[in-house]
Design an enzyme around this catalytic site. Structure first.
Site, mmCIF file in Angstrom:
data_model
loop_
_atom_site.group_PDB
_atom_site.id
_atom_site.type_symbol
_atom_site.label_atom_id
_atom_site.label_comp_id
_atom_site.label_asym_id
_atom_site.label_seq_id
_atom_site.Cartn_x
_atom_site.Cartn_y
_atom_site.Cartn_z
ATOM 1 C CB SER A 84 5.868 -2.300 2.538
ATOM 2 O OG SER A 84 6.334 -3.565 2.128
ATOM 3 C CE LYS B 76 8.194 -4.664 5.528
ATOM 4 N NZ LYS B 76 7.634 -4.643 4.172
ATOM 5 C CB SER C 78 10.534 -1.944 2.647
ATOM 6 O OG SER C 78 9.186 -2.302 2.813
#
Length: 386
Positions: free
Chosen positions: A61, A64, A121
């Site tokens: 993640s 991101k 997230s």
């Protein structure tokens, strides 16, 4: 031929750049259990510590960060706004893993979706924002890769916007530090969300959703206000964290940690090292006016020349001061029209005649070309006042 005005300003400073970091890197092991790691000064990009910084690994993640970067850029250039309502597609709502549990057809503001990405997230929130900006996630991913190329992230390729396991999806600790530093150019906006420890979405509905930041250092390490965690079984535990004390902001990245406890411990060690060993001296702040220069045949006769971002100098604590020169080079009598943000000069810091660092200077606003009548009127007024 363009004319340039050059001004020299003496600086009583000791300036240290990437070479100092490379020397310290050999004598310390700040992230022994990480597969790769890097620690940089956010303002200058100076590397303070590095371990396998260019090894290609799955980022989970941490992906991101690039997603958030494209979102805040779209906000900054006026393409979208924080108050815009975004409708979640079937595809966005189908995302597994970390999520904010969007329903197909549910509408949520860009601000709340950004908060859902930064704090929780949310994989579904990432897709919803990607589709809103680019039309499809595939088109958004293409923008992600184009941005990575522009930034010089030479060992990175994205296959999605949220970091879920995918073929040909990889980056490096060094490249993560590059996109983190770029995102922090929008520090005032993004840290409002990445620095939240807990909050709620859908507060005024019958299905409120509690957000708790996946980056626990936001609560437990003084000065941490971002950026992004990551975990998959393939990537293991990853984290890109940033912290600021006084005027010094640093970015620490670890990849492939065995668990979240070790991940947080080693990032904290990296931050401790930075704040105990270094400080910086701010020369200019973002938007600061350096000079006002004449505009040739413009609707306005002068334009302010500004610094587009914070500009500082990194120092090792305890170093002796030496004399440095700051050289300001600015184009004179700039012909209209002038676009906002046009480069019209630069500041160069030198030692012994050698360039140490530099930053471009830009026009504060757009200046259009004056009409013939405006120029005649202006000339007449000058003649009358003489």
């Amino acid at each position: 031929m363009r004319k340039w005005k050059v001004v020299f300003i003496a600086l009583a400073l000791t300036i240290l750049w990437p070479t100092i970091g490379l020397a310290d890197e050999k004598s310390v092991n700040l992230a022994p259990e990480a597969i790769s790691a890097i620690l940089i000064d956010s303002d200058t990009g100076t590397i303070l510590y590095e371990k396998n910084g260019n090894q290609k690994l799955p980022p989970a993640s941490i992906t991101k960060i690039m997603t958030m970067l494209l979102v805040v850029e779209a906000i900054d250039n006026g393409k979208i706004s924080l108050s815009d309502k975004v409708r979640a597609s079937e595809y966005a709502a189908s995302m597994g893993g970390s999520q904010i549990f969007l329903e197909p057809g549910e509408e949520m503001s860009v601000e709340d979706l950004l908060k859902g990405v930064a704090v929780a997230s949310g994989n579904d929130a990432s897709i919803a924002l990607a589709e809103y900006i680019a039309g499809t996630e595939e088109a958004f991913v293409q923008q992600m890769n184009e941005k990575a190329k522009q930034l010089g992230m030479n060992n990175t390729h994205f296959s999605n916007s949220n970091g879920l396991p995918a073929e040909n999806h990889y980056t490096t600790a060094y490249d993560i530090s590059i996109m983190s530093r770029e995102l922090l150019k929008y520090e005032d906006l993004i840290t409002k969300y990445t620095g939240i420890y807990q909050d709620y979405l859908r507060k005024d509905t019958n299905r409120p959703f509690w957000l708790v930041n996946t980056n626990r250092l936001v609560r437990f390490y003084p000065g941490v206000d971002g950026l992004k965690t990551g975990y998959t079984s393939e990537a293991k535990f990853c984290l890109a964290a940033t912290a600021k004390r006084d005027s010094l902001r640093v970015i620490a990245v670890v990849m492939g940690e065995p668990n979240s406890k070790v991940r947080n411990k080693e990032v904290a060690q990296m931050l401790d090292f930075a704040f105990s060993q270094y400080k910086n001296v701010s020369l200019y702040t973002k938007g600061q006016v350096v000079q006002s220069v004449a505009v040739d045949k413009g609707k306005e006769e002068k334009v302010n020349v500004i610094v587009p971002r914070n500009f500082s100098i990194l120092l090792k604590k305890g170093e002796k001061e030496e004399a440095y020169q700051q050289e300001i080079q600015i184009e004179e009598n700039i012909p209209a029209p002038i676009d906002k943000g046009r480069i019209v000069g630069k500041i160069v810091v030198k030692k012994d005649g050698r360039e140490i660092s530099s930053i471009d200077l830009v026009a504060e606003k757009q200046i259009n070309k004056a009409s013939t009548w405006e120029l005649i009127t202006r000339t007449a007024k000058r003649m009358f006042l003489q």
